[in-house]
Scaffold this active site. Structure first.
Site, short mmCIF file in Angstrom:
data_model
loop_
_atom_site.label_atom_id
_atom_site.label_comp_id
_atom_site.label_asym_id
_atom_site.label_seq_id
_atom_site.Cartn_x
_atom_site.Cartn_y
_atom_site.Cartn_z
CD GLU A 1 33.42 64.30 73.27
OE1 GLU A 1 34.54 63.77 73.21
OE2 GLU A 1 33.20 65.40 73.81
CG HIS B 1 24.01 75.37 71.18
ND1 HIS B 1 24.23 75.84 72.46
CD2 HIS B 1 23.22 74.28 71.32
CE1 HIS B 1 23.58 75.07 73.33
NE2 HIS B 1 22.96 74.12 72.66
CG HIS C 1 23.23 54.18 70.28
ND1 HIS C 1 23.70 53.76 71.48
CD2 HIS C 1 23.62 55.46 70.18
CE1 HIS C 1 24.35 54.74 72.07
NE2 HIS C 1 24.31 55.79 71.30
CG HIS C 2 24.51 58.23 68.00
ND1 HIS C 2 23.93 59.23 68.73
CD2 HIS C 2 25.34 57.60 68.83
CE1 HIS C 2 24.42 59.22 69.95
NE2 HIS C 2 25.28 58.24 70.05
CE1 TYR D 1 27.36 56.54 78.72
CE2 TYR D 1 28.11 55.79 76.60
CZ TYR D 1 27.12 55.87 77.54
OH TYR D 1 25.91 55.31 77.31
CB THR E 1 24.17 53.66 83.79
OG1 THR E 1 24.96 53.43 82.63
CG2 THR E 1 24.12 55.14 84.07
CE LYS F 1 29.49 55.21 88.74
NZ LYS F 1 30.91 55.35 88.49
CD1 TRP G 1 25.96 67.74 67.64
CD2 TRP G 1 28.01 67.22 68.36
NE1 TRP G 1 25.88 66.55 68.32
CE2 TRP G 1 27.13 66.21 68.79
CE3 TRP G 1 29.37 67.12 68.71
CZ2 TRP G 1 27.55 65.11 69.54
CZ3 TRP G 1 29.78 66.01 69.45
CH2 TRP G 1 28.87 65.03 69.85
CG HIS H 1 28.14 56.11 72.52
ND1 HIS H 1 26.89 56.60 72.78
CD2 HIS H 1 28.53 55.44 73.61
CE1 HIS H 1 26.53 56.21 73.98
NE2 HIS H 1 27.50 55.50 74.51
CG ASP I 1 52.05 70.82 89.04
OD1 ASP I 1 51.31 70.53 88.07
OD2 ASP I 1 52.26 71.98 89.40
CB SER J 1 43.86 70.84 73.37
OG SER J 1 43.32 71.01 74.64
CB SER J 2 41.20 66.31 74.01
OG SER J 2 40.27 67.31 73.92
NE ARG K 1 19.16 66.72 66.68
CZ ARG K 1 20.29 66.07 66.99
NH1 ARG K 1 20.35 64.76 66.90
NH2 ARG K 1 21.35 66.72 67.38
CB SER L 1 31.25 59.01 93.48
OG SER L 1 30.50 58.50 92.43
C1 HEA Z 1 27.05 70.04 75.89
C2 HEA Z 1 26.28 70.75 76.46
C3 HEA Z 1 25.10 71.54 76.05
C4 HEA Z 1 24.55 72.49 76.85
C5 HEA Z 1 25.04 72.93 78.20
C6 HEA Z 1 23.42 73.00 76.13
C7 HEA Z 1 22.60 74.00 76.63
C8 HEA Z 1 21.46 74.48 75.99
N1 HEA Z 1 20.97 74.06 74.78
FE1 HEA Z 1 21.84 72.72 73.55
N2 HEA Z 1 22.70 71.37 72.31
C9 HEA Z 1 23.82 70.65 72.56
C10 HEA Z 1 24.56 70.65 73.74
C11 HEA Z 1 24.31 71.48 74.83
N3 HEA Z 1 23.29 72.38 74.91
C12 HEA Z 1 24.16 69.83 71.43
C13 HEA Z 1 25.33 68.88 71.30
C14 HEA Z 1 23.18 70.09 70.47
C15 HEA Z 1 23.03 69.47 69.09
C16 HEA Z 1 23.52 70.39 68.05
C17 HEA Z 1 23.20 69.87 66.70
O1 HEA Z 1 22.05 69.54 66.41
O2 HEA Z 1 24.13 69.79 65.89
C18 HEA Z 1 22.26 71.05 71.06
C19 HEA Z 1 21.13 71.53 70.41
C20 HEA Z 1 20.20 72.38 71.01
C21 HEA Z 1 18.94 72.69 70.44
C22 HEA Z 1 18.36 72.12 69.18
C23 HEA Z 1 18.71 72.97 68.05
C24 HEA Z 1 18.18 72.42 66.78
O3 HEA Z 1 17.93 71.21 66.69
O4 HEA Z 1 18.03 73.21 65.87
C25 HEA Z 1 18.33 73.58 71.31
C26 HEA Z 1 16.98 74.15 71.10
O5 HEA Z 1 16.37 74.57 71.95
C27 HEA Z 1 19.23 73.79 72.40
C28 HEA Z 1 18.98 74.63 73.47
C29 HEA Z 1 19.84 74.75 74.57
C30 HEA Z 1 19.58 75.67 75.65
C31 HEA Z 1 18.43 76.61 75.74
C32 HEA Z 1 20.61 75.49 76.55
C33 HEA Z 1 20.77 76.23 77.85
O6 HEA Z 1 21.19 75.36 78.86
C34 HEA Z 1 21.75 77.34 77.71
C35 HEA Z 1 21.74 78.22 78.90
C36 HEA Z 1 22.00 79.63 78.50
C37 HEA Z 1 23.05 80.33 78.89
C38 HEA Z 1 24.07 79.75 79.74
C39 HEA Z 1 23.23 81.70 78.41
C40 HEA Z 1 23.64 82.65 79.45
C41 HEA Z 1 24.11 83.88 78.80
C42 HEA Z 1 23.43 85.02 78.74
C43 HEA Z 1 22.10 85.21 79.34
C44 HEA Z 1 23.97 86.15 78.00
C45 HEA Z 1 25.26 86.64 78.47
C46 HEA Z 1 26.26 86.32 77.46
C47 HEA Z 1 27.55 86.69 77.46
C48 HEA Z 1 28.15 87.55 78.49
C49 HEA Z 1 28.46 86.18 76.37
N4 HEA Z 1 20.36 73.05 72.19
C1 HEA Z 2 26.40 62.89 78.74
C2 HEA Z 2 25.97 62.49 77.65
C3 HEA Z 2 25.12 61.30 77.37
C4 HEA Z 2 24.83 60.17 78.13
C5 HEA Z 2 25.35 59.83 79.50
C6 HEA Z 2 23.96 59.37 77.34
C7 HEA Z 2 23.48 58.14 77.77
C8 HEA Z 2 22.75 57.27 76.97
N1 HEA Z 2 22.28 57.53 75.71
FE1 HEA Z 2 22.50 59.25 74.68
N2 HEA Z 2 22.97 60.86 73.54
C9 HEA Z 2 23.75 61.92 73.91
C10 HEA Z 2 24.40 62.08 75.11
C11 HEA Z 2 24.38 61.14 76.13
N3 HEA Z 2 23.69 59.97 76.15
C12 HEA Z 2 23.82 62.89 72.86
C13 HEA Z 2 24.60 64.20 72.88
C14 HEA Z 2 23.03 62.38 71.83
C15 HEA Z 2 22.67 63.03 70.50
C16 HEA Z 2 23.78 63.24 69.57
C17 HEA Z 2 23.28 63.91 68.34
O1 HEA Z 2 22.66 63.24 67.50
O2 HEA Z 2 23.49 65.14 68.19
C18 HEA Z 2 22.53 61.10 72.29
C19 HEA Z 2 21.73 60.28 71.50
C20 HEA Z 2 21.39 58.99 71.87
C21 HEA Z 2 20.81 58.05 70.97
C22 HEA Z 2 20.53 58.28 69.49
C23 HEA Z 2 19.18 58.82 69.31
C24 HEA Z 2 18.91 59.15 67.90
O3 HEA Z 2 19.56 60.04 67.34
O4 HEA Z 2 18.02 58.53 67.34
C25 HEA Z 2 20.61 56.89 71.68
C26 HEA Z 2 20.02 55.65 71.13
O5 HEA Z 2 20.18 54.61 71.59
C27 HEA Z 2 21.08 57.13 73.03
C28 HEA Z 2 21.07 56.21 74.06
C29 HEA Z 2 21.65 56.40 75.30
C30 HEA Z 2 21.68 55.39 76.33
C31 HEA Z 2 21.04 54.03 76.28
C32 HEA Z 2 22.36 55.94 77.39
C33 HEA Z 2 22.70 55.25 78.69
O6 HEA Z 2 24.04 55.43 79.02
C34 HEA Z 2 21.82 55.72 79.81
C35 HEA Z 2 21.93 54.80 81.00
C36 HEA Z 2 21.20 55.30 82.19
C37 HEA Z 2 20.01 54.87 82.63
C38 HEA Z 2 19.22 53.84 81.91
C39 HEA Z 2 19.37 55.47 83.85
C40 HEA Z 2 19.82 54.91 85.16
C41 HEA Z 2 19.64 53.47 85.31
C42 HEA Z 2 18.84 52.88 86.21
C43 HEA Z 2 18.05 53.65 87.20
C44 HEA Z 2 18.86 51.41 86.25
C45 HEA Z 2 17.61 50.70 85.94
C46 HEA Z 2 17.24 50.87 84.53
C47 HEA Z 2 16.84 49.90 83.70
C48 HEA Z 2 17.04 48.48 83.84
C49 HEA Z 2 16.11 50.30 82.48
N4 HEA Z 2 21.55 58.41 73.11
CU LIG Z 3 25.48 57.39 71.90
#
Ligand code: HEA
Ligand code: HEA
Ligand SMILES: [Cu+2]
Ligand code: CUA
Lengths: 299, 537, 400
Positions: free
Chosen positions: B265, B80, B312-313, B267, B338, B341, B151, B263, B109, B179-180, B460, B278
Site C-alpha cells: 500500500e 486522520h 519490517h513493521h 508503494y 529506488t 530512480k 489506521w 506495505h 476513454d 472501489s480501488s 507516537r 519522471s
Molecule cells: C497519507 C498522507 C498523510 C498526510 C498528507 C498527512 C499530513 C499531515 N499529518 Fe499525518 N499521518 C498519516 C498520513 C498523512 N498525514 C498517517 C498514515 C498517520 C498514522 C496514523 C496512525 O498513527 O494511526 C499520521 C499521523 C500523524 C501524526 C501522529 C499522530 C499520533 O501519533 O498521535 C501527526 C502529528 O503531528 C500528523 C500530522 C500531520 C500534519 C500536521 C499533516 C499536514 O500535512 C496536514 C496539512 C493540513 C491541512 C491540509 C489542513 C488544511 C485545512 C485547513 C487549514 C482548514 C480548512 C478546512 C476545511 C475547509 C475542511 N500525522
Molecule cells: C509513500 C510511502 C512510503 C515509502 C515510499 C516508504 C519507503 C520505505 N520505508 Fe516506510 N513507512 C511508510 C510509508 C512509506 N515508506 C509508512 C506510512 C510507515 C508507517 C506505518 C505505520 O506504522 O503507521 C512506514 C514505516 C516504515 C518502517 C517501520 C518502522 C516502524 O514502525 O518501526 C520501516 C522499517 O523498515 C520502513 C522502511 C522503509 C524503507 C526501507 C523504504 C524504502 O522504500 C526507501 C527507499 C529510498 C531510499 C533509500 C532513498 C533513495 C535512495 C538512494 C539515494 C540510493 C542510495 C541509498 C543507499 C544505498 C542507502 N518504513
Molecule cells: Cu513498509
C-alpha cells in the site's frame, strides 16, 4: 459494424453506477447497524431490536440486485447490437481475468491465515521455538495438534473427515466442470440441444453441491460441536468453506442466468463472452475447492 | 457511425455535446469528468484529514491535556491516517490516472467507463460512513466513540475492545476496497487493451508504466485487506478466534495480514509519484528521460520486493531470528531500485537546460525530500536500531517525509503541470509561487523536528508527553498550522482555474516534446479525445 | 521563467544544511536530540550502529542534494541554452546499482551481529514477568539466582496526579512551563520534570546481573520500552516474548520508559519506572517484599471513616480516576455521583463484588489492590462527591 475494430464504444452516461453505490451504502449502513444490534446483545433479534437496520440491509441488497439487473440489461442490449466486438470484448475478458485474480487474493488471505496457524501459531502455543515460556506460563495444559480439537482455553470439537460428504462434493464439482466444458463446446459447435442439456446439468450439480454443503454444516453444528465458536479450527473451516460456498452460490446464479439467456437465444458461436466469463468463474471456484479439499479436509 | 451509442448518431461535434448539469457529474462515463470528480474529492479529503491533523497538533503543542481528551485524540489520529491514505492520496492518483492515461496512450476513454464511475461514486458514501462516526463522537449524544485504534487497527484493540462504530468502519473499508479494485482493473485493462497503434509498452510514458504496476499491486493486496477486516468482523461478532490465543489464533496474525497489504500500500502511494516526476523533469530539463528502461525495471523490482518486506513493521512483535533477518535484508534491498530512480532523475537534469516553472519546483523538491524520507526508511530497516525507533515520532517523521513531501508534493507537481490541460487556463503564478515556497519551508519545520523527538524517545499516538519533548512539539505545531494554511492557497488556485480565470493556456504550454500525446490535444482537452486513435511512429 | 529567488533560497538552504551537519556531531551527544546512548552494553552497541547508519545516509543524502543543487545552478537554461543529448549509459546504471548494494552489505553486517546478541536471553539470573494491562504494568518476580519461587508480585500505575495534565489551554503565554532547555533536569512548579514518566511503584532490578523479562499482556497489545536499556518488545495477550538487559555496576539509578503500542485511551499514561540498585540492596528489597507477601493481607479494621477516606482518595486517584473521572463523574466507566450503585444500601455487596471480580470492561482489582485498599476505595466512593452514605467498609468485608 466494420469499423468497430478501430473505434471503441464508449457508453453514454448511465445512472446505474451511482445507483449501485447507493445500494452498497445501504448495505453497509444496514449490515453495520444490524450486526451491532443483533449479535452484541444476543436476544435482541428475538425482541425485534435492530430490525430497522435489518430492513435497510435487505432493501440495500434488493436495490443492488435491481441495479445490476438494469445495468446488465443495458450491457446485453449493447452486446446484441454488436457493439461489443473488437477491442471492447477484449476489455471485458481482461477485466474478468483481473477480477478473478482479485478473488484469488481474497482467498489467499484466508489460506495464508490457515498456514500461519498450522505451521506457526499452534506449535508456538505448544511451546516450540523460543516459546517455551508462552506454554509454561500461559497455556500449560495445551497440546499442539492439527486439526486443533482442543483449544488453549479448553474448548473441544471434532475434526471434519475428508471422506464422505466432502469427497462426494469434490466429485460433484469436478463433474460439473466437465459438463460445463461439454456445454461450452456444444455452444461453439452450434449444437443447441446438447448445450441446453449440459448447461442444465451443470446448474443442477451446483445446486446439489450447495445442498450437501448445508447438510455438512448442520451435521457439524448439531453433532460434532464444530462451530464458528470452536476455536481456530472451526473459524478457518467455516470461513474458508463458507466463502467458497458463497462463491459457488454466485457461480450457480451466473450459470443459471446463462442458462436462461441460452434459452432466449442470446449467444452466438462468436459472441458469447458473458457465457465464457461465467465459465471461467466456475472453474476458478472449482480450483479453490480442490485446494480447500486438500488443505482443509485432507491434510 | 461514431464511437458512441447506436441510438445517438449526433456526436459529430462532441465538444458541444457534453451532457449538462447534475447528470453530467452523477452519471458520467467520461474519463475526464470522472478524473475531475476524483481530484476534487481527494482535495476535500485532504482538507478534512488535515483539519484532523491540526486537532492533533493543537493538542500536542504543549504538554498537558488541553484541547481534547485522550479518547478523542486517538480518534483523530486514526481517522486522520485513514482519511489521508484512502481518501486523499489514493483517489488523487486515481484521478490523475483517469485524466491522463487515456490521453497519454491515445485511448478514447478508460476501458470500462461505467465501472469507472462506479469506482468513484462508492467513495463519497464510504467516507460518509467513516466521517459521520467522527461527527457523532464530537457532537452526538453521549459521544459514541469513532474508530480509535490507529489506521493500522491492530487486534485485539479493534476487535474485543473496538467501539461500536468499528463495524461500520469495517464495512466502509470493504467499500473502499471494492472501489480501488475496480479502479485498478480499469487501469490495467486500459493500458493493455487501448493503446493507440504503435504505442508499444516500452514507448509508454513512465506515468503509465508506474500506474500499471500500481494497479497490479492494488488488485493483489486490496482483497487481502478485505480478508483482514472480514476476519475482524467475525472475531467481533461470530465467535471466531483468528486473533485470539485462547482459541488457537494470534493477534500477530492480524498484523501479518494487515502489513501484507500495508506495505505494498505505501508503494501504491508512491509509485505514481515516481511516474509524475519522471514525466515532468525531462520536459523542464529539455532532455530526454535518462535510463527509461531501467526506470521501468526498477519500478517493477520495487513492486515485487514490496511483497516480501511487510514484517519490517513488526520487528518488535517477537518473530524468530531467521525471519527477522530475512525481512531486514529484503527491506534494505528496496533502496537499490529506488536509488536507481533517484539517480536517473539526477542524470536527466544533468547538463540539461533547465527552467524552474512551478511543476519543476515541486518535482525537484519531491526528489530531495523523498530521498530524505527514504533514507530514514532505510534507518528503520536496520532491525536492532528499529527496536529503538519503532513506534516513536521517528517513524512519524519518516512516513510524512515520503507521504507529504513525497506523495502530496508530487500530486501538487502534477496539478500545476496538467491544470492548463484540464482547465484551459494557466494556474495563477503569484499564488503558485507563494504556495510552493510556503509549503516547502513549513513542511520541513513541521516534520524535520519529529526526527529529534522521536530519537529522544517520544512514542507516537501519545496525547500527552514528558516535558523534555516540549519545545520541538511547539515548533512542529507551528509548522503544521503554517503548512495547513499554505494548502488553502492551492484551494484558491484550483478554484480560479475551475472558473477559467487566468491566462489562457496554449495546447502545449510547457513546450513538451511531441511524443507526449497529452499536449497534442487542445487546452482544455475536449470532452472526447482520440475517437480515432492517433498513430505513433 | 527563471526565478532568481529560487536560486538564492536554494543557496541559503544548502548552506544551512551543511552548517547543520557541522554541528550535528555536537548534537549527537545530547539525548534530547538524538538516540539515547543508554546505560547497557547493548544500548551502546545500538547507539553506535545508529550513528554509523546515520552518517552513511547523511552522506548519501548530502551527495544527492549537493549534486541536484549543483545541477540546478550550472545546468539552467540561462547558462546552457542547449541541453546535452544523452539518455542512456549502461555502465553508469550498473555502477549505481552495485555501489549501493555494497553499502547495504556494509550496514547489514554490524546490524546482524547486534541483532543476534540481542536475541540471546540465555544464562539470565533474574526472571521477571511483565504484564501490560489497560493502563498499567504488573511485575512478577519469578526466579532470582537459586531461588525459583520468589513470588513477589505488584502493579505499577502512573504517579503523576491528574491535575498536572489537565491544564487549560494557553494559560501563561507561549511557553507556560519554560522551555525544555531551561527545565532540563529541574523540577518546574506546574509539572514535575518526570511528569508522565513516574510510577507509583517502580520495577526494581539489581545491577551487574543479566535480567530476563518475560513480556505479555492481559488485554490488548502493549509494548515494553525502556530507551536507556536499548529495547522495546511488544506485550501480546496470549504469548510471552523474551527480552533481556544487564545494567553494569555503577549505573544504579532510575530509568524511565513508556508503553509504546497504542492500547486505547490512556496509552500515553502507563509509564515504566525502573530502579536499578546494587545487588545487596536488591536482596534486602526482595526479602522485604517476600515478607510482605507471606504475611497475608492486612485486615486490621479502619479506626475511623476519615482514615478510610484518606487512603481511599489516594487509591481512587491512582486506580480508578482514569476511567471513572477524577471526581467520579464517569468516563469510560459509569459515574458514581448519586448513582444507585454508590448510594443505596442494597448495592453494597454488589459494589464490592464488581471491584473484586470485574464486570465487562471493568477490570478485576483482586490482584491489584489489597482488601484494605478496596475497602477504602469503596468507602470513598460511597462518601465523596455528596454521596454521604456514611458507610464504612472494613477490609474483612472485602476479604470474604
Ligand atoms: C497519507 C498522507 C498523510 C498526510 C498528507 C498527512 C499530513 C499531515 N499529518 Fe499525518 N499521518 C498519516 C498520513 C498523512 N498525514 C498517517 C498514515 C498517520 C498514522 C496514523 C496512525 O498513527 O494511526 C499520521 C499521523 C500523524 C501524526 C501522529 C499522530 C499520533 O501519533 O498521535 C501527526 C502529528 O503531528 C500528523 C500530522 C500531520 C500534519 C500536521 C499533516 C499536514 O500535512 C496536514 C496539512 C493540513 C491541512 C491540509 C489542513 C488544511 C485545512 C485547513 C487549514 C482548514 C480548512 C478546512 C476545511 C475547509 C475542511 N500525522
Ligand atoms: C509513500 C510511502 C512510503 C515509502 C515510499 C516508504 C519507503 C520505505 N520505508 Fe516506510 N513507512 C511508510 C510509508 C512509506 N515508506 C509508512 C506510512 C510507515 C508507517 C506505518 C505505520 O506504522 O503507521 C512506514 C514505516 C516504515 C518502517 C517501520 C518502522 C516502524 O514502525 O518501526 C520501516 C522499517 O523498515 C520502513 C522502511 C522503509 C524503507 C526501507 C523504504 C524504502 O522504500 C526507501 C527507499 C529510498 C531510499 C533509500 C532513498 C533513495 C535512495 C538512494 C539515494 C540510493 C542510495 C541509498 C543507499 C544505498 C542507502 N518504513
Ligand atoms: Cu513498509
Ligand atoms: Cu499500553 Cu500503550
Amino acid at each position: 459494424m466494420a469499423e468497430s475494430n478501430n473505434k471503441y464504444y464508449v457508453p453514454d452516461s448511465s445512472p446505474w453506477p451511482l445507483s449501485g453505490s447507493i445500494g452498497l451504502f445501504m448495505i453497509a449502513l444496514g449490515a453495520g447497524n444490524f450486526i451491532q444490534q443483533s449479535t452484541d446483545f444476543g436476544q435482541n433479534v428475538l425482541k425485534h431490536q435492530g430490525t430497522g437496520a435489518g430492513y435497510l440491509l435487505l432493501a440495500g441488497a434488493l436495490w443492488l440486485i435491481g441495479t445490476l439487473f438494469f445495468w446488465w440489461r443495458d450491457t446485453i442490449k449493447e452486446s446484441i447490437t454488436g457493439l461489443h466486438e473488437g477491442r471492447l470484448s477484449g476489455s471485458y475478458r481482461q477485466g474478468m481475468i483481473w477480477f478473478i485474480f482479485s478473488e484469488v487474493m481474497f482467498f489467499a488471505a484466508f489460506f495464508g491465515a490457515m498456514f500461519y496457524t498450522r505451521w506457526l501459531i499452534v506449535p508456538w502455543l505448544g511451546g516450540e521455538g523460543s516459546n517455551a515460556m508462552t506454554h509454561e506460563l500461559l497455556w500449560p495444559n495445551f497440546q499442539a495438534m492439527w486439526p486443533l480439537t482442543t483449544t488453549p482455553d479448553g474448548r473441544e470439537t471434532q475434526a471434519m473427515g475428508a471422506w464422505g460428504l466432502p469427497a462426494i462434493n469434490t466429485a460433484i464439482l469436478l463433474v460439473s466442470s466437465i459438463t460445463l466444458t461439454i456445454a461450452h463446446h456444444a455452444l461453439i459447435a452450434g449444437e443447441r440441444g446438447k448445450l441446453i442439456l449440459f448447461q442444465g446439468i451443470t446448474v443442477l450439480l451446483g445446486i446439489f453441491f450447495l445442498f450437501l454443503q448445508v447438510e455438512e454444516y448442520i451435521h457439524a453444528y448439531t453433532e460434532m460441536g464444530l462451530t464458528l465458536n470452536a476455536g481456530i479450527y472451526g473459524s478457518l473451516f467455516f470461513m474458508l468453506t463458507g466463502f467458497h460456498g458463497m462463491h459457488v452460490t454466485m457461480g450457480t446464479i451466473m450459470l443459471l442466468i446463462m442458462f436462461l439467456r441460452i434459452l432466449k437465444g442470446h449467444f452466438s458461436k462468436e459472441n458469447h463472452f458473458a457465457y465464457e466469463a461465467a465459465a471461467w468463474y466456475w472453474h476458478f471456484v472449482d480450483v479453490v475447492w480442490l485446494f480447500l479439499y486438500v488443505c482443509v479436509y485432507w491434510l | 457511425m461514431t464511437a458512441t451509442t447506436a441510438e445517438h448518431h449526433d456526436h459529430h461535434d462532441d465538444h458541444h455535446h457534453a451532457p449538462h448539469g447534475l447528470k453530467r457529474w452523477l452519471f458520467s462515463t467520461n474519463h475526464k469528468d470522472i478524473g475531475t470528480l476524483y481530484l476534487w474529492f481527494s482535495f476535500a479529503m485532504f482538507l478534512i484529514g488535515g483539519l484532523l491533523a491540526l486537532v492533533i497538533r493543537a493538542e500536542l503543542m504543549y504538554p498537558g491535556m488541553q484541547v481534547v481528551d485522550p479518547e478523542f485524540f486517538n480518534q483523530m489520529t486514526t481517522v486522520h491516517g485513514l482519511v489521508m491514505v484512502f481518501g486523499a492520496i489514493m483517489p488523487a492518483f486515481v484521478g490523475l490516472a483517469n485524466w491522463m492515461i487515456p490521453l497519454m496512450i491515445g485511448a478514447p476513454d478508460m476501458a470500462l467507463p461505467r465501472m469507472n464511475n462506479w469506482s468513484f461514486w462508492i467513495l463519497p458514501f464510504a467516507f460518509t460512513i467513516l466521517i459521520s462516526s467522527v461527527l457523532m463522537s464530537a457532537f452526538g449524544e453521549g459521544n459514541p466513540s469513532a474508530p480509535n485504534f490507529g489506521w493500522t487497527f491492530y487486534a485485539p484493540l479493534s476487535t474485543t475492545y473496538g467501539p461500536a462504530s468499528t463495524d461500520l468502519f469495517i464495512l466502509s473499508v470493504h467499500m473502499m476496497g471494492i472501489s480501488s479494485i475496480m479502479g485498478a482493473i480499469n487501469v490495467v485493462v486500459t493500458v493493455f487493451n487501448l493503446r493507440a497503434p504503435g504505442m508499444t509498452m516500452m514507448k509508454m510514458p513512465l506515468f503509465v508504466w508506474t500506474w500499471l504496476i500500481t494497479a497490479f499491486l492494488l488488485v493483489a493486496v486490496m482483497p487481502v485487506l478485505a480478508g483482514a477486516v472480514t476476519m475482524m468482523l467475525t472475531d467481533r461478532h461470530f465467535g471466531t478466534s483468528f486473533f485470539s490465543a485462547a482459541g488457537g489464533g494470534d493477534p500477530v496474525l492480524f498484523q501479518h495480514i494487515f502489513w501484507f497489504f500495508g506495505h505494498p500500500e505505501v508503494y501504491i502511494m508512491i509509485l505514481p509519484s515516481f511516474g509524475v516526476v519522471s514525466s515532468i523533469i525531462p520536459v523542464f530539463a529539455r532532455k530526454q528521460l535518462f535510463g527509461y528502461a531501467s526506470m521501468v525495471y526498477a519500478t517493477a523490482s520495487i513492486a515485487l520486493l514490496s511483497f516480501v518486506v511487510w514484517a519490517h513493521h513488526m520487528f518488535t512483535v517477537g518473530m524468530p531470528l531467521a525471519g527477522t533477518l530475512f525481512f531486514m535484508y529484503m527491506t534494505m534491498l528496496i533502496s537499490v531500485p529506488t536509488g536507481v530512480k533517484v539517480f536517473n532523475w539526477m542524470a536527466t537534469m544533468w547538463r540539461g537546460s533547465m527552467t524552474f516553472e512551478l511543476p519543476m519546483k515541486w518535482a525537484i523538491a519531491f526528489v530531495i525530500l523523498f530521498t530524505c524520507g527514504g533514507l530514514s526508511g532505510l534507518m528503520l530497516a536496520i532491525t536492532p536500531v528499529d527496536f529503538q525507533y519503532h513506534d516513536t515520532y521517528f517513524v512519524v517523521a519518516h512516513f510524512h517525509y515520503v507521504l507529504v513531501s513525497g506523495a502530496v508534493f508530487s500530486i501538487m507537481a502534477a496539478a500545476y503541470y496538467w491544470l492548463p490541460k484540464w482547465s484551459g487556463v494557466m494556474p495563477n503564478k503569484i499564488l503558485g509561487e507563494l504556495h510552493f515556497w510556503s509549503s516547502l519551508l513549513s513542511v520541513n519545520l513541521l516534520f524535520f523536528p519529529m526526527h529529534f523527538v522521536g530519537l529522544a524517545g517520544m512514542p507516537r499516538r501519545y496525547a500527552d508527553y514528558a516535558l523534555q519533548f516540549a519545545d520541538y512539539n511547539f515548533w512542529i505545531s507551528i509548522g503544521a498550522f503554517w503548512f495547513g494554511v499554505s494548502q488553502l492557497i492551492f484551494l484558491v488556485v484550483a478554484i480560479l482555474c475551475a472558473m477559467k480565470k487566468g491566462e489562457k493556456a496554449p495546447a502545449n504550454p510547457w513546450d513538451a516534446p511531441e511524443e507526449d500525446l497529452e499536449w497534442t490535444v487542445p487546452s482544455p482537452a475536449p470532452f472526447h479525445t482520440f475517437d480515432t486513435p492517433p498513430v505513433i511512429k | 521563467m527563471q526565478s532568481t529567488l529560487f536560486r538564492r533560497v536554494s543557496a541559503a538552504l544548502s548552506l544551512l544544511m551543511f552548517s547543520g551537519f557541522a554541528v550535528a556531531s555536537d548534537w549527537a551527544e545530547r539525548s534530547d536530540h538524538n538516540l539515547r546512548q543508554g546505560v547497557t552494553q547493548v544500548s551502546q552497541e545500538v547507539y553506535d550502529l545508529h550513528m554509523i547508519i546515520l552518517w552513511i545516509v547523511s552522506a548519501i543524502g548530502l551527495a544527492v542534494f549537493g549534486l541536484i543543487m549543483y545541477s540546478v545552478f550550472a545546468h539552467r537554461r540561462s547558462k546552457r541554452p542547449k541541453a546535452a543529448d544523452f539518455h542512456e549509459h549502461v555502465l553508469l546504471e550498473v555502477v549505481w546499482t552495485i555501489i549501493p548494494f555494497f553499502i547495504l552489505i556494509a550496514m547489514a553486517i554490524p546490524a546482524t551481529r547486534v541483532l543476534i546478541n540481542l536475541d540471546d536471553t540465555s544464562a539470565s539470573e533474574l526472571t521477571v514477568k511483565v504484564t501490560g494491562y489497560r493502563w498499567k504494568w504488573s511485575y512478577e518476580y519469578l526466579s532470582y539466582k537459586d531461588d525459583n519461587d520468589v513470588g513477589v508480585f505488584f502493579f505499577s500505575n502512573l504517579k503523576t496526579p491528574a491535575d498536572q495534565f489537565n491544564t487549560p489551554a494557553l494559560e501563561g503565554g507561549l511557553f507556560p512551563y519554560g522551555t525544555a532547555a531551561e527545565n532540563y533536569g529541574k523540577e518546574s512548579p506546574e509539572k514535575d520534570y518526570n511528569y508522565m514518566l513516574e510510577a507509583d511503584k517502580a520495577l526494581v532490578v539489581p545491577s551487574g546481573v543479566k535480567v530476563r523479562f518475560l513480556v505479555t499482556a492481559d488485554d490488548v497489545i502493549h509494548s515494553f520500552y525502556v530507551p536507556d536499556f536499548g529495547f522495546k518488545k511488544d506485550a501480546i495477550p496470549g504469548f510471552v516474548n523474551e527480552i533481556w538487559t544487564n545494567i553494569p555496576e555503577g549505573q544504579e539509578g532510575t530509568y524511565y520508559g513508556q508503553c509504546a503500542e497504542l492500547c486505547g485511551k490512556n496509552h500515553a499514561f502507563m509509564p515504566i519506572e525502573v530502579k536499578v540498585v546494587t545487588q545487596d540492596e536488591f536482596a534486602t528489597w526482595l526479602a522485604d517484599e517476600k515478607e510482605k507477601a507471606a504475611s497475608g493481607p492486612d485486615l486490621t479494621p479502619f479506626a475511623s471513616l476519615d482514615d478510610a477516606m484518606k487512603l481511599g482518595e489516594q487509591k481512587y486517584a491512582a486506580s480508578c480516576a482514569l476511567c471513572h473521572g477524577a471526581n467520579g463523574e464517569g468516563g469510560i466507566g459509569p459515574t458514581f455521583v448519586g448513582s444507585e450503585m454508590a448510594t443505596q444500601a442494597e448495592h453494597r455487596e454488589d459494589h464490592i463484588h464488581v471491584l473484586v471480580n470485574g464486570r465487562n470492561a471493568m477490570p478485576s482489582f483482586k490482584a491489584q489492590l489489597t482488601p484494605k485498599d478496596i475497602a477504602a476505595v469503596i468507602t470513598y466512593e460511597r462518601n465523596a462527591w455528596g454521596n454521604n452514605t456514611g458507610d464504612l467498609i472494613q477490609p474483612a468485608d472485602v476479604a470474604k
